[in-house]
Write a protein that holds these residues in place. Sequence first.
Motif, PDB file in Angstrom:
ATOM      1  N   ASN A   1     -52.162 -14.878   0.447  1.00  0.00           N
ATOM      2  CA  ASN A   1     -51.358 -15.751   1.303  1.00  0.00           C
ATOM      3  C   ASN A   1     -51.119 -15.048   2.637  1.00  0.00           C
ATOM      4  O   ASN A   1     -50.661 -13.900   2.666  1.00  0.00           O
ATOM      5  N   ILE A   2     -51.403 -15.746   3.731  1.00  0.00           N
ATOM      6  CA  ILE A   2     -51.180 -15.144   5.043  1.00  0.00           C
ATOM      7  C   ILE A   2     -49.769 -15.493   5.513  1.00  0.00           C
ATOM      8  O   ILE A   2     -49.478 -16.646   5.839  1.00  0.00           O
ATOM      9  N   ALA A   3     -48.916 -14.473   5.498  1.00  0.00           N
ATOM     10  CA  ALA A   3     -47.547 -14.629   6.004  1.00  0.00           C
ATOM     11  C   ALA A   3     -47.541 -14.129   7.445  1.00  0.00           C
ATOM     12  O   ALA A   3     -48.440 -14.468   8.226  1.00  0.00           O
ATOM     13  N   SER A   4     -46.594 -13.296   7.812  1.00  0.00           N
ATOM     14  CA  SER A   4     -46.481 -12.831   9.204  1.00  0.00           C
ATOM     15  C   SER A   4     -45.343 -11.811   9.273  1.00  0.00           C
ATOM     16  O   SER A   4     -44.441 -11.821   8.428  1.00  0.00           O
ATOM     17  N   THR A   5     -45.364 -10.970  10.302  1.00  0.00           N
ATOM     18  CA  THR A   5     -44.178 -10.131  10.545  1.00  0.00           C
ATOM     19  C   THR A   5     -42.976 -11.031  10.876  1.00  0.00           C
ATOM     20  O   THR A   5     -41.832 -10.615  10.722  1.00  0.00           O
TER      21      THR A   5
END
Length: 253
Positions: free
Chosen positions: A134-138
């Motif tokens: 899953n691509i989350a983010s800072t």
Amino acid sequence: MHTLITGASSGLGTIFADRFARRGHDLILVARRTDRLEALATRLSSGYGIDVQVIGQDLAREGAPEALMTEIERRGLEVDVLVNNAGFATIRPVKDSTPGTLEKQVQLNCVTPVGLAARVLPAMRERGRGTIINIASTGAYQPIPDMAVYAASKSLVLSFSEALWYEEKKHGIRVLAACPGPMNTEFFDNAEATGLALPMQSPDHLVDTTLKKLDGSAPSFIDGFANTVLAKVIIPRAPKKLVLKVAHRIALG
Ligand SMILES: NC(=O)c1ccc[n+]([C@@H]2O[C@H](COP(=O)([O-])OP(=O)(O)OC[C@H]3O[C@@H](n4cnc5c(N)ncnc54)[C@H](OP(=O)(O)O)[C@@H]3O)[C@@H](O)[C@H]2O)c1
């Protein structure tokens, strides 16, 4: 067995497709711009001798995960690796935003990845193996004024991924959330960002790091030392008002 990549028509998704193709994975590529997906499919299938399926779909629509899985089943395909990558942001205050656009961010960034993960999991459990990236983010680590919905959506992705990691770790299913900082893709153009002077990271580096991290056991990772210190050391200790002020300045560019 196929690797399903959402948002494969640009940025990280195209790079993930390339890297998995090199590893010999058959692919299912999903996005709205099918011309790009078809060109990528032709290049990867002829270059690596793999099967590449293209599905043009708007994943921000209600019911998108069900519709996508129905199409995958209709084609007789099984998903061994899921890369929940498609996502978008808008940079403006909530009061100046179209409510429907904010809702689409929640749909694409949260509802679709959750829905796809929940739909591929039962078969992965039966096989005793599978991978969900899953691509989350800072942006998951603090609220961001003017990117309020985006940051909140990525907090959901991160929290969901880490809990799912725990639920599935004893069942042979590897769940991993990646938390990149700003990268040179079409992301900020699509967000209509102007005057951003953020240090940009390489999307190739993020994808290669994600694939390396799969061999480890961590539920998530933050890309880059400075991002890690900021998210894990500074933000949790700083007063919330200061965090909001600095995050707002960064979002405004
Ligand atoms: N770039 C950054 O600075 C950054 C930082 C942290 C996290 N991320 C995350 O990284 C992921 C990938 O973004 P990126 O940087 O590679 O951005 P990108 O170049 O803009 O790519 C976004 C991808 O998502 C797809 N997409 C967008 N809306 C869609 C929809 N309604 N239905 C189906 N597909 C859709 C796009 O395809 P179509 O337009 O063809 O549909 C495209 O393939 C996103 O989840 C983003 O939130 C990016």
